[in-house]
Design a protein around this motif. Structure first.
Motif, PDB file in Angstrom:
ATOM      1  N   LYS A 118      -5.688   6.264   0.166  1.00  0.00           N
ATOM      2  CA  LYS A 118      -5.673   5.035   0.949  1.00  0.00           C
ATOM      3  C   LYS A 118      -7.100   4.587   1.241  1.00  0.00           C
ATOM      4  N   GLN A 190      -5.549  -0.698   1.336  1.00  0.00           N
ATOM      5  CA  GLN A 190      -5.155  -0.646  -0.068  1.00  0.00           C
ATOM      6  C   GLN A 190      -4.690   0.758  -0.434  1.00  0.00           C
ATOM      7  N   SER A 193      -1.142   0.050  -5.792  1.00  0.00           N
ATOM      8  CA  SER A 193      -1.115  -1.369  -6.142  1.00  0.00           C
ATOM      9  C   SER A 193      -0.746  -2.266  -4.965  1.00  0.00           C
ATOM     10  N   GLN A 194      -0.646  -1.704  -3.762  1.00  0.00           N
ATOM     11  CA  GLN A 194      -0.274  -2.500  -2.586  1.00  0.00           C
ATOM     12  C   GLN A 194      -1.487  -2.788  -1.724  1.00  0.00           C
ATOM     13  N   ASN A 196      -2.617  -4.747   2.019  1.00  0.00           N
ATOM     14  CA  ASN A 196      -2.249  -5.370   3.287  1.00  0.00           C
ATOM     15  C   ASN A 196      -3.499  -5.997   3.881  1.00  0.00           C
ATOM     16  N   THR A 205       1.225  -8.936   2.909  1.00  0.00           N
ATOM     17  CA  THR A 205       1.298  -7.816   1.967  1.00  0.00           C
ATOM     18  C   THR A 205       1.500  -8.347   0.562  1.00  0.00           C
ATOM     19  N   GLN A 207       1.406  -7.202  -3.853  1.00  0.00           N
ATOM     20  CA  GLN A 207       1.404  -6.172  -4.889  1.00  0.00           C
ATOM     21  C   GLN A 207       0.581  -6.662  -6.069  1.00  0.00           C
ATOM     22  N   THR A 208      -0.254  -5.785  -6.605  1.00  0.00           N
ATOM     23  CA  THR A 208      -1.032  -6.119  -7.796  1.00  0.00           C
ATOM     24  C   THR A 208      -0.351  -5.550  -9.037  1.00  0.00           C
ATOM     25  N   GLU A 211      -2.672  -0.181 -10.549  1.00  0.00           N
ATOM     26  CA  GLU A 211      -3.362   0.572  -9.512  1.00  0.00           C
ATOM     27  C   GLU A 211      -4.868   0.557  -9.765  1.00  0.00           C
TER      28      GLU A 211
END
Length: 283
Positions: A118, A190, A193-194, A196, A205, A207-208, A211
């Protein structure tokens, strides 16, 4: 600066004078004031029903400011405006960095973060300019995340690839009228792939597609050296990266931090940050 977390009111002693509702305003300059609002967006506080009892209200979100102002909204119809006020507070210390559009800071952390770990970046900023790049974080995979003010909104941009010719993709935008010369809290989280992004109390929020891991942090300057007009002009406070106080490292001339300085407009710095801007960004 003072950290306010509770206020208490009482009517005037031995009278029929007390407030039944009021508003709170905070300021760190004494000139620009911001109304305190609760999480339900209600801006008024309940007052008293007599002159003797104490009504205490704990702020849902503590306020950091140098000045506190109370504005009466309503009072006992049989009396006049009367008030005894107590504010519960504690000292708040921080270092503030000032950027004039020609200065920047680069932070290169230690070991490469593990895949899936994280990443958290947090800071406070204030500015009178509605556009400018707060920071961008470069990943080992060539991906670049940017936080950029555009017309008073904070945008989160992603560019995959180190070539400047590739236009970044806007992932989301949060906030409005952020160029009001008040402090705004920004937190970017981060994991894989998420992403916030939180600005003050609002979170988006996204999503990419893949990763990636954040790495080098460049603060205050656009990634394109030819676009100086997009550099940030304003103040940053308590810049944290994965629990590390980057502001403190810069203040202590840590080798992980490099600072680029341009000739500064000292008057602008005084207007923006008062006595809190530390010497590296004043010279």
């Amino acid at each position: 600066m003072i950290y306010y977390f509770t206020v208490a009111t009482q009517g005037r002693y031995g009278s029929s004078d007390w407030l039944t509702s009021y508003q709170l305003m905070f300021s760190d300059t004494g000139h620009n004031w911001k109304q305190y609002r609760q999480e339900d967006s209600i801006g008024s506080f309940p007052g008293n029903s007599n002159a003797d009892s104490v009504v205490q209200y704990k702020l849902q979100q503590p306020a950091v400011a140098r000045f506190l102002r109370l504005i009466p909204l309503d009072w006992n119809p049989a009396g006049r405006i009367g008030l005894r006020l107590e504010a519960y507070r504690c000292p708040y210390t921080s270092d503030v960095m000032s950027f004039d559009g020609g200065s920047s800071l680069t932070y290169r952390p230690g070991p490469v973060p593990r895949q899936g770990s994280k990443q958290v970046i947090s800071l406070k900023f204030k500015t009178l300019r509605n556009s400018g790049t707060l920071l961008h974080a470069e990943g080992r995979e060539g991906s670049v995340l940017s936080l950029q003010l555009e017309r008073g909104k904070l945008q989160l941009l992603l560019r995959q690839g180190k070539t400047l010719n590739i236009s970044p993709r806007r992932l989301t935008s949060v906030g409005s009228l952020l160029d009001d010369q008040h402090w705004h809290l920004v937190v970017l989280r981060q994991r894989n792939s998420q992403l916030n992004l939180t600005v003050d109390r609002h979170t988006e929020t996204v999503q990419t597609d893949e990763e990636f891991s954040l790495w080098d942090l460049i603060v205050g300057a656009s990634q394109n050296p030819d676009a100086a007009r997009k550099n940030f002009q304003g103040c940053l406070e308590n810049l944290m990266y994965n629990g590390v106080n980057v502001t403190e490292l810069a203040k202590n001339n840590d080798q992980q931090v490099s600072i680029k300085l341009q000739p500064m407009n000292f008057k602008h710095l005084i207007t923006c940050c008062k006595e809190n801007a530390w010497k590296h960004f004043k010279n």
